[in-house]
Design a protein around this motif. Sequence first.
Motif: not given
Length: 429
Positions: A369-372, A397-399, A403-405
């Motif tokens: 979900v976070r990656e999306r 910060l999460a948003v 990408q990829g980390s």
Amino acid sequence: MNNDLPISDRAARESAETTFDRNVVVVAGAGTGKTTLLVNRLVYLLMKEPAPVPITQVVALTFTNKAATEMKVRLRERLAVLTHPQADPTRSSDGGAVSCSDLQARYRLSAGEIAARARAALNDIEKAQIGTLHSFAAHVLRLHPLESGVDPDFKEDDGLRFEEQFTAAWDCWLDQELSRAGQRHHLWRSVLSSATLEAVKALARSLCNELVDLGTLQQQLARPAVTPAISSWIRLMEDRTNQLMNAYDRPKRRKVEHMLAATGSVMRLVAEKGLPGRQDLTSSEREWLDKDLGNAVSEWEKSDFKEAAALIRTAQQLLSVDHAFLNELLTLLLPLVRSIRETFSRQGWLSFDGLLARARTLLFEHPSVRERIKRDYRAVLVDEFQDTDPVQYEIILAVSERQGSRADVWHDMLLEPGKLFIVGDPKQS
């Protein structure tokens, strides 16, 4: 660009509005045009070359509905003006707002291209995440109801609904607990010997806040040892206490020196042995820390006395922690608190704090979900950043993470270069 605007920091403002290869922090006071700057940056994002950002891939956040409405209205007005380039005023006649000529000079766009992009943004502006952090959290939860464990049609409570439910649940529960059929009278006698019923009720209400992690709270109370981070913090306070004692101690001590010396002992014992170390404090030291410090003394620098007072208060608070009493309180209250939380959620309600707590959990416990979400939003702008609390900070910060980390704690996060733009005034914090 028009150069007759009498603003001394013109170059810095322009850089903040148009720098997209790194993350930007703007520190500015009230009335300096922070919102204008943020709206200008939004416009530049929509128009920039190469790779303009669609308005639906922008998150622009602030912390009150009024401020969010103002931001959206000002952006809408600016876009409406840009759809008619021939009528577009310059910055000097429009309070510093970015103009069609500014965009043409920077990106070599035609008036028609600017108008087309402005119209597209206007058409989608109601789909954009321009609002409060709470509204963004609600949007994220509704997109992922299964992962977040919420009803997608949940209603946001301003506090009134919860207050009604809490009062009804408390009254019913208390009648059962204190009735002849109650099974925990021994606990109640112990708790009420040290606290009033109103204080117990206030604690129960506070524990219903979803930002309080009940599991972590129980774990912390179950082990009296302090964490390494807290131990290091206490060591720093001990060092500062010793520095002040070295500077001001004298053979015939005054009250402040006696209390500060006792404070140093508390800090040392807790850092070395955890909270059980408090048992080794002498009766004399305890007596000094039971006193009120009183007013500053003439031989002390005001700032040093103020710091000594803060250190002494911390030591007094460390001595007042009673694990046994807190465990008894939690034993009494946790079944009620969990029941109220579950019932409130099951009825389709979420508090404002619940929105943030669940959004934070969703982002940190569901990597896909976070990656999306990181992929869906290419720019994050935050106004009034000084008002963020730790949970809000983690969501932002999460948003904004690269990408990829993926990091499990915010201070290990690698941010996407150029994605995050924050504006704030520390003096208003």
